[in-house]
Design a protein around this motif. Structure first.
Motif, PDB file in Angstrom:
ATOM      1  N   ASP A 187     -18.400   0.002 -10.220  1.00  0.00           N
ATOM      2  CA  ASP A 187     -18.128  -1.567  -8.950  1.00  0.00           C
ATOM      3  C   ASP A 187     -17.096  -0.326  -7.600  1.00  0.00           C
ATOM      4  N   ALA A 188     -16.071  -0.545  -8.190  1.00  0.00           N
ATOM      5  CA  ALA A 188     -14.795  -0.774  -7.054  1.00  0.00           C
ATOM      6  C   ALA A 188     -15.006   0.245  -6.049  1.00  0.00           C
ATOM      7  N   ILE A 189     -15.541   1.891  -6.727  1.00  0.00           N
ATOM      8  CA  ILE A 189     -15.278   2.891  -5.337  1.00  0.00           C
ATOM      9  C   ILE A 189     -16.145   2.412  -4.943  1.00  0.00           C
ATOM     10  N   ALA A 190     -17.564   2.087  -5.187  1.00  0.00           N
ATOM     11  CA  ALA A 190     -18.915   1.459  -4.377  1.00  0.00           C
ATOM     12  C   ALA A 190     -18.066   0.318  -3.190  1.00  0.00           C
ATOM     13  N   ARG A 191     -17.498  -0.480  -3.544  1.00  0.00           N
ATOM     14  CA  ARG A 191     -17.242  -1.148  -2.623  1.00  0.00           C
ATOM     15  C   ARG A 191     -16.374  -0.710  -1.311  1.00  0.00           C
ATOM     16  N   LEU A 192     -15.312   0.260  -2.122  1.00  0.00           N
ATOM     17  CA  LEU A 192     -14.824   0.369  -1.538  1.00  0.00           C
ATOM     18  C   LEU A 192     -15.063   1.931  -0.177  1.00  0.00           C
ATOM     19  N   SER A 193     -16.092   2.020  -0.782  1.00  0.00           N
ATOM     20  CA  SER A 193     -17.044   3.298   0.040  1.00  0.00           C
ATOM     21  C   SER A 193     -17.820   2.353   1.032  1.00  0.00           C
ATOM     22  N   ALA A 194     -18.273   1.241   0.752  1.00  0.00           N
ATOM     23  CA  ALA A 194     -19.080   0.585   1.957  1.00  0.00           C
ATOM     24  C   ALA A 194     -18.689   0.644   3.222  1.00  0.00           C
ATOM     25  N   ALA A 203     -11.911  -1.674   8.505  1.00  0.00           N
ATOM     26  CA  ALA A 203     -10.341  -1.681   8.199  1.00  0.00           C
ATOM     27  C   ALA A 203     -10.121  -2.823   6.914  1.00  0.00           C
ATOM     28  N   ASP A 204     -10.220  -4.293   6.867  1.00  0.00           N
ATOM     29  CA  ASP A 204      -9.395  -5.129   6.120  1.00  0.00           C
ATOM     30  C   ASP A 204     -10.094  -4.909   5.155  1.00  0.00           C
ATOM     31  N   GLU A 205     -11.911  -4.651   4.922  1.00  0.00           N
ATOM     32  CA  GLU A 205     -12.836  -4.482   4.154  1.00  0.00           C
ATOM     33  C   GLU A 205     -11.593  -3.829   2.965  1.00  0.00           C
ATOM     34  N   TYR A 206     -11.631  -2.069   3.848  1.00  0.00           N
ATOM     35  CA  TYR A 206     -11.280  -1.004   3.009  1.00  0.00           C
ATOM     36  C   TYR A 206      -9.466  -1.518   2.341  1.00  0.00           C
ATOM     37  N   ALA A 207      -9.214  -2.602   3.577  1.00  0.00           N
ATOM     38  CA  ALA A 207      -7.429  -2.740   2.545  1.00  0.00           C
ATOM     39  C   ALA A 207      -7.296  -3.500   1.483  1.00  0.00           C
ATOM     40  N   LEU A 210      -7.069  -2.355  -1.734  1.00  0.00           N
ATOM     41  CA  LEU A 210      -5.931  -1.264  -2.462  1.00  0.00           C
ATOM     42  C   LEU A 210      -4.643  -2.010  -2.855  1.00  0.00           C
ATOM     43  N   THR A 211      -3.723  -1.633  -3.569  1.00  0.00           N
ATOM     44  CA  THR A 211      -3.417  -2.664  -4.341  1.00  0.00           C
ATOM     45  C   THR A 211      -1.592  -2.456  -2.527  1.00  0.00           C
ATOM     46  N   GLU A 212      -1.167  -3.682  -2.721  1.00  0.00           N
ATOM     47  CA  GLU A 212       0.046  -3.510  -1.550  1.00  0.00           C
ATOM     48  C   GLU A 212       1.175  -1.907  -1.621  1.00  0.00           C
ATOM     49  N   ASP A 213       1.192  -1.568  -2.775  1.00  0.00           N
ATOM     50  CA  ASP A 213       1.997  -0.537  -3.230  1.00  0.00           C
ATOM     51  C   ASP A 213       1.012   0.784  -3.055  1.00  0.00           C
ATOM     52  N   PHE A 214       0.254   0.804  -2.921  1.00  0.00           N
ATOM     53  CA  PHE A 214      -1.026   2.278  -2.771  1.00  0.00           C
ATOM     54  C   PHE A 214      -0.686   3.702  -1.562  1.00  0.00           C
ATOM     55  N   SER A 215      -0.671   3.963  -2.481  1.00  0.00           N
ATOM     56  CA  SER A 215       0.349   5.786  -1.548  1.00  0.00           C
ATOM     57  C   SER A 215      -0.856   6.525  -1.790  1.00  0.00           C
ATOM     58  N   ARG A 216      -1.395   7.379  -0.406  1.00  0.00           N
ATOM     59  CA  ARG A 216      -1.823   8.709  -0.767  1.00  0.00           C
ATOM     60  C   ARG A 216      -1.315   9.537  -0.491  1.00  0.00           C
ATOM     61  N   TRP A 217      -1.802  10.520  -1.323  1.00  0.00           N
ATOM     62  CA  TRP A 217      -0.903  11.970  -0.743  1.00  0.00           C
ATOM     63  C   TRP A 217      -2.573  13.533  -0.750  1.00  0.00           C
ATOM     64  N   THR A 218      -2.362  14.465  -0.315  1.00  0.00           N
ATOM     65  CA  THR A 218      -3.314  15.592   0.304  1.00  0.00           C
ATOM     66  C   THR A 218      -2.195  17.272  -0.007  1.00  0.00           C
ATOM     67  N   GLU A 295      -8.609 -10.501  -9.229  1.00  0.00           N
ATOM     68  CA  GLU A 295      -9.670 -10.269  -8.062  1.00  0.00           C
ATOM     69  C   GLU A 295      -9.996  -9.168  -8.798  1.00  0.00           C
ATOM     70  N   GLY A 296     -10.826  -8.572  -9.825  1.00  0.00           N
ATOM     71  CA  GLY A 296     -10.575  -6.590 -10.334  1.00  0.00           C
ATOM     72  C   GLY A 296      -9.549  -5.966  -9.955  1.00  0.00           C
ATOM     73  N   TRP A 297      -9.780  -4.622 -10.080  1.00  0.00           N
ATOM     74  CA  TRP A 297      -9.521  -3.122  -9.750  1.00  0.00           C
ATOM     75  C   TRP A 297      -9.551  -3.121  -8.420  1.00  0.00           C
ATOM     76  N   ARG A 298      -8.281  -2.275  -7.994  1.00  0.00           N
ATOM     77  CA  ARG A 298      -7.774  -2.152  -6.752  1.00  0.00           C
ATOM     78  C   ARG A 298      -7.245  -0.478  -6.855  1.00  0.00           C
ATOM     79  N   LEU A 299      -7.326   0.040  -6.045  1.00  0.00           N
ATOM     80  CA  LEU A 299      -7.218   1.395  -5.720  1.00  0.00           C
ATOM     81  C   LEU A 299      -5.151   1.652  -5.446  1.00  0.00           C
ATOM     82  N   GLN A 300      -4.219   2.025  -6.066  1.00  0.00           N
ATOM     83  CA  GLN A 300      -3.366   1.997  -5.813  1.00  0.00           C
ATOM     84  C   GLN A 300      -2.688   3.165  -5.164  1.00  0.00           C
ATOM     85  N   ARG A 301      -3.404   4.655  -5.900  1.00  0.00           N
ATOM     86  CA  ARG A 301      -2.661   5.741  -5.851  1.00  0.00           C
ATOM     87  C   ARG A 301      -3.864   6.648  -5.584  1.00  0.00           C
TER      88      ARG A 301
END
Length: 308
Positions: A187-194, A203-207, A210-218, A295-301
């Motif tokens: 469900d969290a993945i679905a909300r992020l994707s939507a 962007a606001d809905e996407y943000a 995310l957790t405040e210490d979110f990071s992304r690496w390719t 409030e539920g699950w948030r993406l951290q990394r």
């Protein structure tokens, strides 16, 4: 002679008319509504998350859906709940909608129904309540397999948007022996994707996911994106008119350890730009870390490995 003729034809006169074909067989956009959905967006200026479950009932003549908020009142009751029926008026060739919800008990007594003449994949319901109307427009986005609802209160020439939400399929409908906790990650993945789909909140809905210490690496890059710069990139991309027009995902694994969850999945996405032309699909393997808060699950990394 006359009496015999009357006796023969009278039974024919009282036979019921032939039943119309089931709405579920008519090939309308509603064919894509049956199923389980997560609704995100704004209603009356507030960010909301609802679940919507839809199915065909009564021999396929009606589509029924149950819309219920995840937010609850102090009493434990849901903040919002509705049961809705949609049928078809063959004489006027339009949809008819009966909307029953917790805002009042007059739904069966006030005679208010919504009517909509479909235009392609758009179903513009109008509920005439006397001094004003409620315009609830359903739009199906085929490429992304999402629905967009916009509710506008109209009084004469004055129009005020009351709600704008996106419905994305809830992953609980995906077959597999997933636990309730794992389905929360779906469900969290679905909300992020939507957020980045057509009709999404951007962007606001996407943000918010995310957790405040979110990071992304390719993999292969020497750049680590934090929340602020990644969300700003999403905002620019979204405001320039880009959307995820098609998304396919295969979840390989979800592991939950207390308030932390780990997911591995393969995602294929196509994008539509301002010119409306779709891009070729891009594939990547994702390894994600999720954190649970009040409030539920948030993406951290998230670690991204592009797949050629």
């Amino acid at each position: 002679m006359m009496k015999s003729w009357v006796l023969v034809v009278l039974p024919l006169a009282i036979l019921p008319p032939a039943a119309p074909a089931q709405l579920s067989t008519q090939g309308t956009a509603l064919d894509h509504f049956a199923g389980d959905w997560v609704m995100t967006g704004t209603i009356d200026g507030e960010e909301v998350v609802h679940d919507v479950d839809a199915d065909w009932v009564l021999a396929g003549h009606y589509l029924r859906f149950h819309d219920f908020s995840r937010e609850r009142e102090e009493s434990g009751e849901r903040a919002y709940e509705a049961t809705v029926f949609i049928g078809w008026d063959a004489q006027t060739e339009r949809f008819v909608c009966l909307w029953l919800d917790v805002t009042g008990g007059e739904g069966l007594a006030n005679g208010v129904l919504g009517y909509a003449t479909p235009v392609g994949d758009t179903i513009p319901f109008v509920f005439d309540v006397g001094e004003y109307s409620i315009d609830n427009t359903f739009v199906y986005h085929r490429g992304a397999d999402t629905w967009e609802w916009t509710i506008v209160n109209a009084r004469g020439d004055a129009r005020s948007e009351f709600a704008h939400v996106t419905l994305e399929r809830r992953f609980s409908s995906v077959p597999g022996d997933w636990s309730p906790g794992q389905r929360e990650i779906f469900d969290a993945i679905a909300r992020l994707s939507a957020a980045t789909a057509p009709g999404g909140g951007g962007a606001d809905e996407y943000a918010a996911m995310l957790t405040e210490d979110f990071s992304r690496w390719t993999i292969g890059s020497d750049v680590l994106n934090g929340k602020a710069d990644w969300v700003e990139g999403i905002r620019t991309w979204f405001d320039d008119g880009w959307r995820v027009s098609d998304r396919q995902a295969e979840v390989l694994e979800i592991t939950i350890e207390g308030g932390t969850a780990y997911s591995r999945r393969i995602v294929s996405e196509s994008y539509t730009g301002p010119d409306g032309e779709p891009s070729p699909p891009a594939r990547a393997a994702l390894a994600e870390v999720w954190r649970r808060d009040g409030e539920g699950w948030r993406l951290q990394r998230v670690t991204v490995h592009p797949i050629e």
